[in-house]
Motif scaffolding. Structure first.
Motif, PDB file in Angstrom:
ATOM      1  N   ASP A 521       0.847  -1.193   0.000  1.00 43.00           N
ATOM      2  CA  ASP A 521       0.000   0.000   0.000  1.00 43.00           C
ATOM      3  C   ASP A 521       0.884   1.245   0.000  1.00 43.00           C
ATOM      4  O   ASP A 521       2.004   1.228   0.526  1.00 43.00           O
ATOM      5  CB  ASP A 521      -0.891   0.032   1.250  1.00 43.00           C
ATOM      6  CG  ASP A 521      -2.033  -0.971   1.161  1.00 43.00           C
ATOM      7  OD1 ASP A 521      -2.280  -1.478   0.059  1.00 43.00           O
ATOM      8  OD2 ASP A 521      -2.659  -1.241   2.198  1.00 43.00           O
ATOM      9  N   GLU A 522       0.363   2.329  -0.552  1.00 44.08           N
ATOM     10  CA  GLU A 522       1.110   3.591  -0.590  1.00 44.08           C
ATOM     11  C   GLU A 522       1.520   4.043   0.808  1.00 44.08           C
ATOM     12  O   GLU A 522       2.646   4.485   1.024  1.00 44.08           O
ATOM     13  CB  GLU A 522       0.256   4.680  -1.249  1.00 44.08           C
ATOM     14  CG  GLU A 522       0.138   4.547  -2.763  1.00 44.08           C
ATOM     15  CD  GLU A 522       1.396   5.012  -3.478  1.00 44.08           C
ATOM     16  OE1 GLU A 522       2.261   5.622  -2.831  1.00 44.08           O
ATOM     17  OE2 GLU A 522       1.503   4.749  -4.691  1.00 44.08           O
ATOM     18  N   ASP A 523       0.591   3.940   1.766  1.00 49.34           N
ATOM     19  CA  ASP A 523       0.894   4.444   3.108  1.00 49.34           C
ATOM     20  C   ASP A 523       1.786   3.492   3.907  1.00 49.34           C
ATOM     21  O   ASP A 523       2.135   3.772   5.050  1.00 49.34           O
ATOM     22  CB  ASP A 523      -0.404   4.733   3.887  1.00 49.34           C
ATOM     23  CG  ASP A 523      -1.306   3.509   3.990  1.00 49.34           C
ATOM     24  OD1 ASP A 523      -0.901   2.429   3.526  1.00 49.34           O
ATOM     25  OD2 ASP A 523      -2.423   3.644   4.531  1.00 49.34           O
ATOM     26  N   ARG A 525       4.669   2.419   2.481  1.00 49.45           N
ATOM     27  CA  ARG A 525       5.961   2.498   1.809  1.00 49.45           C
ATOM     28  C   ARG A 525       6.906   3.377   2.619  1.00 49.45           C
ATOM     29  O   ARG A 525       6.982   4.580   2.439  1.00 49.45           O
ATOM     30  CB  ARG A 525       5.772   3.015   0.384  1.00 49.45           C
ATOM     31  CG  ARG A 525       4.932   2.051  -0.441  1.00 49.45           C
ATOM     32  CD  ARG A 525       4.749   2.474  -1.873  1.00 49.45           C
ATOM     33  NE  ARG A 525       3.975   1.467  -2.603  1.00 49.45           N
ATOM     34  CZ  ARG A 525       3.697   1.502  -3.888  1.00 49.45           C
ATOM     35  NH1 ARG A 525       4.135   2.519  -4.620  1.00 49.45           N
ATOM     36  NH2 ARG A 525       2.997   0.545  -4.454  1.00 49.45           N
ATOM     37  N   TYR A 530      11.695   1.733   0.359  1.00 50.52           N
ATOM     38  CA  TYR A 530      12.426   2.352  -0.759  1.00 50.52           C
ATOM     39  C   TYR A 530      13.878   1.868  -0.829  1.00 50.52           C
ATOM     40  O   TYR A 530      14.462   1.796  -1.911  1.00 50.52           O
ATOM     41  CB  TYR A 530      12.354   3.877  -0.658  1.00 50.52           C
ATOM     42  CG  TYR A 530      10.983   4.411  -0.997  1.00 50.52           C
ATOM     43  CD1 TYR A 530      10.475   4.276  -2.287  1.00 50.52           C
ATOM     44  CD2 TYR A 530      10.186   5.021  -0.027  1.00 50.52           C
ATOM     45  CE1 TYR A 530       9.203   4.740  -2.608  1.00 50.52           C
ATOM     46  CE2 TYR A 530       8.914   5.487  -0.335  1.00 50.52           C
ATOM     47  CZ  TYR A 530       8.428   5.343  -1.629  1.00 50.52           C
ATOM     48  OH  TYR A 530       7.171   5.792  -1.939  1.00 50.52           O
TER      49      TYR A 530
END
Length: 713
Positions: A521-523, A525, A530
């Motif tokens: 999910d984006e939240d 990351r 990364y």
């Protein structure tokens, strides 16, 4: 789906996309080639309903039930297809075909009512044995277990080769598998039968049964087998046919306990895949030390005690203690492997799966019990042996390994020294026994069952007739990696994904790790995400100054050949750790690549002074000296680097340059050849000289060609 022909594959593809009309057409084509009257009649019924629905749709009639009716037809067609596909698969393989025919030719009553009655009667009969005299009890007990085992083996085979279940059959089986009036061993065995059948052909009713058994059973061992079964059987292909599959799983994930168990299972499955690699490690690195430091030796006459040398204690009083320390360290290493999840017994027991006991598929999955009729005569021969009893109770083995152990035990006992035999009889020896509190944990039960499964799919002679959940490739772990499945995206398992990615990377499964990272999910990351994705600039945006991100960025720039920017990042890292030898060394290499040799030498002399025995530093220093025409100093370092027992291949090559540029041509040729010999055929194919270096020493083209011919001739 395994073992179907191309035409059935085309039916499946249309079903998976949810296209009823095309699937019907493909099924008709198949039945034209392989006629089945009953199946053809059922297909006609489905086609008639589909055409009626299509007629109303063509007329513009708005039917509020259209979606529901279409889905129902799709599922009916899938069930029809599933029966045809599983029957085709069964008849196409000799073992399954034989099992299918045998259990149906016996004309046994396979009604669920009779199945349940037989299993409940067995439990009652075992309880009634307590009222018999000791002699009568043993005779009746042996007969009772023998008849029951025959019945359970037949039932296992019947389920294994069963057709697609109706919801009613699935519900009745579910009730049997959670009933307190049925023996837990029987329930575990039947869960395995359902699992194997489900793996060969997805069946929503069987899948739902395993999920509900996992949810409802009070027997932990039954729950854990059911968990493994439904997880391995999940099939993304049927999402369009059975949206219910994902809905069921989503409901389960509301339980934190279920999320934790799924996370543990995912990690255990990954560890399973290393069983054979771990076996090689044990055979090559651990067993030689164990054998060399024990007081027994294996001879053609069996195992005998080594004779003690009376002079040993006088000449080498510390030798015995050192051997013991080495033995403890070696054994400790193997135990550490086991604690981390390694299957350390796979290699040892793999040869013991050729016993006739394992001809019956059900015996690979039968929970261990001493009364099993196929091992009872082995148990009687070893009666009273405390070591055997203890190992079967608290030994670190899965069930199939326990059966192997019992069968092989008497043969091993006959070959060992009398002193050791007496020690085993008294139960004084141990073999990695597991604490009772650990034996009853869900994680331990699950791991032991995974070992049983893994052994079957790796060692059963006709394993190719089954869909193997442990079949993996370098880019995909198949069924063994389920966290990245569509149904787990945006789920409570999101919080557990980091654990799995770490393990995958640690176990060198980079592609599966990337696949799982794609589902984040984006939240979720984070900086760590990364860094794993090697998107270091984004990691540094979230956390400026993160050392791991800076280190990764520097190495990435270095690998891309952007040495000036890489050097800048290493300078930033050196502000954090001014004396870090690795950062200093990489900075020097960046300078070398940019031909700033004088700057590099200053750093390398410092590193060499502080770390005179560091060959990584010496290697870079020697190369830099070579580039700076300081051949004498470079040669001294290369002489030392090439005088060790195991020479780094590039050191032969670079030492050869030293000899070449010093005019020692024959010596250079010899060292270039040693470099090629060390690297093998692959190095020979891509062998070439460093043009930048040759240019610095004004080596002409004819000289290069003559050296090339001399080296490669």
């Amino acid at each position: 789906m395994t073992g179907t022909n191309m035409q059935l594959q085309q039916v499946a593809e249309q079903l998976y996309t949810g296209n009823v009309g095309k699937a019907i057409a493909e099924m008709e084509t198949y039945l034209a080639a392989y006629p089945q009257q009953q199946t053809t009649e059922k297909l006609k019924g489905i086609k008639t309903e589909y055409q009626l629905m299509e007629d109303y749709w063509r007329k513009g009639v708005v039917d509020p039930q259209l979606t529901q009716l279409y889905q129902h037809l799709l599922q009916r067609l899938y069930v029809l297809f599933g029966n045809v596909a599983s029957y085709y698969h069964t008849l196409s393989h000799p073992t399954l075909s034989g099992i299918y025919s045998r259990v149906r030719l016996e004309h046994q009553d396979w009604s669920l009512k009779m199945i349940r009655k037989e299993m409940e009667d067995f439990v009652s009969s075992v309880a009634m044995l307590e009222f018999e005299t000791e002699q009568a009890r043993e005779e009746k007990k042996e007969l009772l277990y023998r008849n029951h085992q025959l019945q359970m083996n037949a039932l296992f085979n019947y389920i294994l080769t069963s057709r697609m279940w109706s919801d009613g059959v699935g519900h009745d089986f579910e009730e049997m598998l959670i009933s307190p009036t049925i023996d837990g061993n029987d329930q575990q065995l039947l869960v395995s039968a359902v699992t194997l059948s489900l793996l060969n052909q997805f069946d929503m009713a069987k899948f739902r049964t395993l999920v509900n058994v996992y949810r409802r059973s009070q027997e932990e061992a039954v729950r854990q087998r059911a968990l493994v079964g439904w997880v391995l059987a999940m099939d993304d292909n049927v999402d369009n046919i059975y949206p219910e599959q994902a809905e069921i799983v989503v409901q389960l994930l509301k339980s934190e306990k279920a999320c934790e168990e799924l996370t543990e299972l995912q990690m255990q499955l990954i560890y399973c895949l290393n069983a054979e690699k771990d076996t090689k490690t044990i055979q090559k690195e651990i067993m030689p030390d164990l054998m060399a430091n024990q007081q027994f030796q294996v001879t053609q006459f069996g195992i005998v005690e080594r004779e003690e040398d009376p002079m040993e204690d006088i000449l080498h009083p510390e030798a015995s203690e050192q051997r013991m320390e080495k033995l403890e360290a070696t054994f400790g290493r193997m135990m550490d492997m086991q604690k981390k999840g390694s299957d350390i017994y796979f290699g040892g027991f793999s040869q013991m799966k050729r016993f006739p006991f394992f001809y019956d598929i059900s015996n690979w999955f039968t929970p261990f019990f001493f009364e099993h009729p196929d091992i009872i005569h082995f148990v009687k021969r070893a009666k009273g042996n405390k070591f055997l009893e203890k190992m079967m109770r608290v030994g670190p083995f899965c069930d199939s390994d326990k059966y192997s152990f019992v069968i092989a035990f008497q043969q091993v006992m006959e070959q060992i020294p009398e002193s050791m035999r007496k020690m085993l009889d008294r139960g004084e020896a141990t073999m990695g026994e597991v604490p009772m509190e650990e034996l009853t944990t869900p994680a331990y039960m699950r791991r032991a069952y995974l070992m049983d499964l893994y052994r079957f799919f790796r060692l059963y002679p006709n394993r190719q007739e089954f869909e193997n959940p442990f079949a993996v490739s370098s880019s995909s772990l198949g069924r063994c990696e389920f966290f990245s499945k569509y149904m787990f995206i945006h789920s409570p398992l999101e919080a557990h994904k980091d654990q799995i990615v770490r393990l995958l990377i640690r176990q060198k499964f980079q592609e599966p790790a990337n696949l799982l990272l794609d589902t984040y999910d984006e939240d979720h990351r984070s900086v760590q995400y990364y860094i794993w994705r090697e998107e270091y600039d984004k990691a540094l945006e979230l956390e400026p100054g993160n050392e791991r991100a800076m280190r990764g960025k520097a190495r990435q720039l270095f690998d891309m050949g952007i040495y000036d920017e890489a050097e800048e990042v290493y300078d930033e890292l050196l502000l954090l750790h001014p004396d870090d030898a690795t950062y200093l060394l990489y900075k020097a290499i960046c300078q070398i690549r940019m031909r700033e040799f004088d700057k590099a030498l200053k750093l390398l002399y410092r590193l060499n002074y502080e770390n005179p025995d560091d060959d990584k530093v010496n290697r870079v220093l020697a190369w830099t000296l070579l580039c700076c025409h300081q051949l004498e100093q470079a040669d001294k370092i290369y002489q030392r680097l090439t005088s060790v027992e195991k020479v780094y291949p590039e050191d032969w090559q670079n030492a050869a340059y030293c000899y070449w540029f010093s005019g020692k041509i024959d010596k250079a040729i010899d060292y270039f050849r040693k470099y090629i010999d060390a690297g093998g055929e692959e190095v020979r194919k891509r062998f070439c000289f460093d043009l930048m270096l040759l240019e610095r020493y004004n080596i002409s083209q004819p000289q290069v060609k003559m050296m090339e011919a001399a080296v490669l001739s």
